[in-house]
Scaffold this active site. Structure first.
Site, mmCIF file in Angstrom:
data_model
loop_
_atom_site.group_PDB
_atom_site.id
_atom_site.type_symbol
_atom_site.label_atom_id
_atom_site.label_comp_id
_atom_site.label_asym_id
_atom_site.label_seq_id
_atom_site.Cartn_x
_atom_site.Cartn_y
_atom_site.Cartn_z
ATOM 1 C CD GLU A 1 -65.361 36.946 1.867
ATOM 2 O OE1 GLU A 1 -64.121 36.979 1.728
ATOM 3 O OE2 GLU A 1 -66.079 37.965 1.846
ATOM 4 C CG HIS B 1 -59.856 37.499 3.916
ATOM 5 N ND1 HIS B 1 -58.773 38.202 4.368
ATOM 6 C CD2 HIS B 1 -60.856 38.407 3.754
ATOM 7 C CE1 HIS B 1 -59.106 39.484 4.490
ATOM 8 N NE2 HIS B 1 -60.366 39.635 4.119
ATOM 9 C CG HIS C 1 -61.519 41.480 8.801
ATOM 10 N ND1 HIS C 1 -61.097 40.174 8.582
ATOM 11 C CD2 HIS C 1 -61.709 41.994 7.564
ATOM 12 C CE1 HIS C 1 -61.057 39.937 7.284
ATOM 13 N NE2 HIS C 1 -61.441 41.032 6.636
ATOM 14 C CG ASP D 1 -64.749 42.343 5.341
ATOM 15 O OD1 ASP D 1 -63.593 42.653 5.041
ATOM 16 O OD2 ASP D 1 -65.306 41.323 4.903
ATOM 17 C CG HIS E 1 -60.298 44.984 3.415
ATOM 18 N ND1 HIS E 1 -59.330 44.158 2.874
ATOM 19 C CD2 HIS E 1 -61.163 44.162 4.064
ATOM 20 C CE1 HIS E 1 -59.610 42.899 3.173
ATOM 21 N NE2 HIS E 1 -60.730 42.875 3.898
HETATM 22 ZN ZN ZN Z 1 -61.815 41.209 4.583
#
Ligand code: ZN
Length: 442
Positions: free
Chosen positions: A242, A239, A82, A339, A84
């Site tokens: 969160e 997602h 995971h 992340d 970005h």
């Molecule tokens: Zn994320």
């Protein structure tokens, strides 16, 4: 020849003697149980593990170079499931002065306005070189798929995936509000993602203050998402929840939508922070639904620690991570992943999953010398994502390994600047992580 001194054999054929391998990184059990690690000899031919034997049980192969690991730790290359990458190292372009989740979202809107394929490619390349040099061989990245950049960003992702093939295997997941899947734009995006071999995903945000209409809209969006995923035979990676608000219960809606659509065993839920703040009875029923839906989980400790319950002048009272131990006890797979990396959500990091794991240990009360948590950055995410050939050491697999200047897992985790040698297809990498500054930065 010792593993950390002198030149590495140039051809991908050699014997690694006395490699100490944590058992959970072995594809098959090997020899009698003598603890959490096995001392092994790894015979590597033409870049592949030809034979794997308990140390000292086979003579040297004539003509094969011998590298003596002298009982040091040898791991497979690892998986970060995971990330970005399209936002990585964007902090100077789109800073987040108050450090909050809302501030990060605003920064991402500004970053989208600055999007160029050239800039994004340069930052992604930097992030990939850093991860590759540390021994990450497979990465799943979320791809910002808002309408204004979706086409160009997916074209860029496909280009990067091709350029990095053989070094870092890449998977892409569409990232946008899930409500879009109930619109023609969502249908079009699903087709594009299917053509490019990606996954569907996005943000499932529970309307905690919302009206019944807003809740109905989320249910409809999740149903549309699962329908599209079924139609195109795609995995889903979301997602979810969160937030520190225990009223956020999107997770059970995701599970129900997967069950109703028959998309069982194909959905990953990331974050699930609010689950950790819900009543025991709720947790029990949600995890039972998750089990029926075959959900898989990924926890993102650095972003959660940094963002959850972040208020000016206030020290955080909780850790923001999901119920890793309870999810594991329910028999559901859970991975640990990185992340964000040097962006408005998390302003530090360098794509090193081992660095993420070091944060995860105290955040989640892991005990990697005794428990199975190391698998959560190797075989578990490889299995969840279908990254065949990553995260395990076994015969016929590529000799993709990380050698550490340490004899025990404890030593690996205790010294962040520990020397490590990354070996791909039997050949040691020599290129270090890229130097700062990034292209275009001062
Ligand atoms: Zn994320």
């Amino acid at each position: 020849m010792s593993a950390f001194a002198g030149p590495w054999p140039e051809k991908g054929s050699l014997v690694l003697r006395r490699a100490r391998i944590p058992r959970l990184f072995l594809e098959r059990a090997l020899g009698a149980d003598d603890g959490a690690c096995l001392l092994a000899d790894i015979f590597i031919e033409d870049g592949r593990v030809a034979r794997l034997l308990p140390a000292g049980q086979a003579p040297d192969e004539a003509g094969l170079a011998v590298v003596d690991c002298a009982g040091r730790q040898v791991w497979p290359t690892l998986v970060d499931m995971h990330t970005h990458l399209d936002r990585a190292h964007s902090l100077s372009l789109a800073p987040n002065p108050d450090g909050t989740f809302a501030g990060a979202r605003a920064a991402m809107a500004r970053l989208r306005g600055l999007f160029t394929p050239e800039d994004t490619a340069a930052r992604m390349d930097f992030a990939l070189r850093a991860a590759h040099a540390r021994g990450v061989s497979a990465i799943r990245t979320h791809v910002d798929s808002r309408a204004e950049i979706a086409e160009a960003n997916w074209a860029l992702f496909a280009d990067m995936r091709a350029r990095w093939a053989g070094r870092v295997e890449l998977q892409g997941v569409a990232l946008l509000p899930v409500e879009t899947y109930a619109t023609p734009e969502g249908e079009e995006l699903a087709e594009r993602v299917a053509d490019l071999g990606g996954c569907l995903g996005g943000v499932a945000e529970f309307p905690v203050e919302g009206s019944p209409d807003e809740l109905a809209r989320l249910r409809k969006a999740l149903a549309a998402l699962m329908r599209l995923a079924r139609r195109h035979d795609l995995d889903v990676d979301l997602h979810v929840d969160e937030t520190a608000d225990p009223r956020a219960r999107a997770l059970e809606l995701v599970a129900k939508a997967a069950i109703e659509a028959g998309h069982v065993g194909r959905v990953v839920c990331g974050h699930c922070s609010s689950l950790a703040l819900q009543e025991e009875a709720v947790v029990k029923s949600v995890l039972e639904l998750a089990r029926r839906a075959g959900l898989r989980f990924v926890t993102l400790p650095t972003a959660n620690l940094m963002l959850q319950e972040r208020l000016p002048g206030r020290t955080p009272r909780w850790r923001g991570v999901t119920l890793l131990h309870e999810i594991e006890a329910a028999g559901l797979p859970i991975a640990i992943a990185g992340d964000n990396c040097r962006d408005a959500f998390y302003p530090y990091g360098d794509g090193d999953i081992l660095d993420t794991f070091r944060h995860a240990v105290p955040a989640l009360h892991l005990y990697p010398e005794e428990d199975a948590s190391l698998a959560m950055i190797g075989p578990v995410p490889a299995s969840i994502c279908g990254f065949a050939g990553h995260g395990l050491i076994g015969e016929a697999r590529a000799a993709d390994l990380i050698l550490f200047q340490a004899s025990t897992v404890n030593e690996v985790l205790s010294r962040p600047d520990l020397a490590r040698k990354v070996v791909r297809a039997g050949i040691a990498l020599t290129e270090p992580p890229p130097a700062y500054p990034l292209p275009g930065e001062a």
